[in-house]
Design an enzyme around this catalytic site. Structure first.
Site, PDB file in Angstrom:
ATOM      1  N   CYS A 133       5.690   7.385 -65.147  1.00 30.65           N
ATOM      2  CA  CYS A 133       4.709   7.962 -66.072  1.00 30.65           C
ATOM      3  C   CYS A 133       4.879   9.480 -66.176  1.00 30.65           C
ATOM      4  O   CYS A 133       4.457  10.211 -65.274  1.00 30.65           O
ATOM      5  CB  CYS A 133       3.294   7.613 -65.626  1.00 30.65           C
ATOM      6  SG  CYS A 133       2.026   8.300 -66.714  1.00 30.65           S
ATOM      7  N   CYS A 136       1.565  11.396 -66.487  1.00 33.07           N
ATOM      8  CA  CYS A 136       0.830  11.532 -65.218  1.00 33.07           C
ATOM      9  C   CYS A 136       1.514  12.555 -64.297  1.00 33.07           C
ATOM     10  O   CYS A 136       0.838  13.378 -63.684  1.00 33.07           O
ATOM     11  CB  CYS A 136       0.771  10.197 -64.470  1.00 33.07           C
ATOM     12  SG  CYS A 136       0.528   8.752 -65.492  1.00 33.07           S
ATOM     13  N   ASP A 137       2.823  12.486 -64.179  1.00 33.73           N
ATOM     14  CA  ASP A 137       3.514  13.226 -63.108  1.00 33.73           C
ATOM     15  C   ASP A 137       4.401  14.378 -63.579  1.00 33.73           C
ATOM     16  O   ASP A 137       4.904  15.147 -62.750  1.00 33.73           O
ATOM     17  CB  ASP A 137       4.380  12.246 -62.295  1.00 33.73           C
ATOM     18  CG  ASP A 137       3.539  11.159 -61.652  1.00 33.73           C
ATOM     19  OD1 ASP A 137       2.364  11.445 -61.336  1.00 33.73           O
ATOM     20  OD2 ASP A 137       4.032  10.039 -61.487  1.00 33.73           O
TER      21      ASP A 137
END
Ligand code: FAD
Ligand code: NAP
Length: 309
Positions: A133, A136-137
């Site tokens: 992701c 997300c990261d």
């Protein structure tokens, strides 16, 4: 006994709930173990949902869906369905602590989840430098270098997203040609921050106690390369989420394709009366938000007909 149990709260499940309740079904429950929205909430940008001309994140696109889709009585329960079975005309949904809910009809909208590439170090360093992701990261690698594995729409779109944050993105793909849309491929080819590592596989993801330190690749001539990066994003396709259909003898409740997708007809009916499937989980899905949503509408209407018959 509820009228319709919808399993999964992505674009397909939410839309099905809207249509089923607005069309008159009284007791419709959507079981979603996370927040409604589905996998698109992990996408950094979406530009092909008609009626939304501005490029938005997946989160932004889905933000208003639950309110609209629950306006006509759709209930949302934050629960994971563990199994679905049928006895006579009644479906049984199994939850944790042996809780059982009975339903007249069921719609499977469980979508898919990222596939692992199966390379050495991937599982060991998952969450410690290996990610699926970018939204997300990606920020953890601000101004640093990262690698991306894959050659489909997801890999290329997320490589472009990461190139906005990172100083360099190594895009590793096992072939010369990309599976992604031509317009996306063009953007990648023209992005000076993305270095293509083509005809190459990842042999190993290396790391230490702190996490990933690098990726060893091997090209078709057998040459290896040590790419020193603290993070690798793996985008090698999706797996259908069908495990709830299997009984203790590993027999599926309804017909599946070889790839594990649910076989449906044009009304999203499965091989079992009263059981419907919609979105990415079904056979031949185009794997698009707009298509999942359309499937959901079709299945919601089908469920009304089935329950009222
Ligand atoms: P999903 O969105 O996968 O939703 C399934 C839901 O079911 C999930 O929320 C999950 O938590 C829930 N669930 C699963 N099992 C259970 C269970 N047992 N009990 C309870 N709940 C359960 N499409 C586009 O049109 N345009 C794009 O630009 C685009 N970009 C993308 C970028 C990325 C990074 C990804 C991953 C996908 C992208 N897609 C895009 C594809 C799109 O996200 C999917 O086609 C769409 O989300 C499918 O919707 P769905 O409702 O079928 O399933
Ligand atoms: P995908 O289209 O299946 O692509 C997977 C990629 O990973 C392919 O390039 C494949 O290589 C590669 N791959 C597979 N297994 C591998 C392995 N073990 N090691 C190394 N590489 C491997 O998956 P996706 O990109 O996640 O897309 C899934 C679906 O969602 C598609 O239908 C896609 O169109 C859709 N989607 C659409 C959008 C959009 O509309 N903007 C965005 C994202 C996703 P090969 O090419 O050699 O097979």
């Amino acid at each position: 006994m509820i009228d319709l149990a919808i399993i999964g709260g992505g674009p397909a499940g939410l839309t099905a709930g809207l249509y089923a309740t607005r069309g008159g079904l009284k007791d419709v429950v959507m079981y979603e173990f996370g927040m409604p929205g589905g996998q698109i909430t992990q996408s950094s940008e979406i530009e092909n949902y008609p009626g939304v001309p501005k490029v938005v994140t997946g989160m932004e696109l889905m933000e208003s869906w639950p309110e609209q889709c629950q306006r006509f009585g759709l209930k949302h329960e934050i629960k994971e369905v563990l199994n679905v079975s049928k006895e006579g005309d009644t479906f049984k949904l199994l939850f944790a602590k042996d809780e059982i809910v009975e339903a007249k009809s069921v719609l499977i909208c469980t979508g898919s989840k990222p596939r692992r590439a199966g390379v050495e170090g991937e599982d060991k360093f998952f969450g410690r430098g290996v990610s699926t992701c970018a939204t997300c990261d990606g920020f953890f690698y601000k101004d640093g270098e990262v690698a991306v594995l894959g050659g489909g729409d997801t890999a290329l779109e997320e490589a472009l997203f990461l190139a906005n944050i990172c100083s360099k993105v190594y895009l590793i793909h096992r072939r010369e040609e990309f599976r992604a849309a031509p317009s996306t491929t063009e953007k990648v080819l023209n992005n000076p921050k993305i270095e293509l590592v083509l005809n190459s596989t990842v042999e190993e993801i290396q790391g230490d106690n702190a996490g990933v330190t690098g990726v060893i690749t091997k090209n078709k001539d057998g040459e290896t390369r040590d790419i020193k990066v603290p993070g690798i994003f793996v985008f090698v396709g999706m797996l259908p989420q069908n495990k709830i259909l299997f009984d203790e003898n590993d027999k599926s409740l309804c017909e599946l394709s070889k790839a594990g997708q649910i076989v449906v007809d044009l009304k999203m009916k499965t091989s079992v009366p009263g059981l419907f499937a919609a979105g990415d989980i079904r056979i031949d899905a185009a794997k698009q938000v707009v298509c999942a949503s359309g499937d959901g509408a079709t299945a919601g209407i089908g469920a009304i007909e089935y329950v009222n018959d």
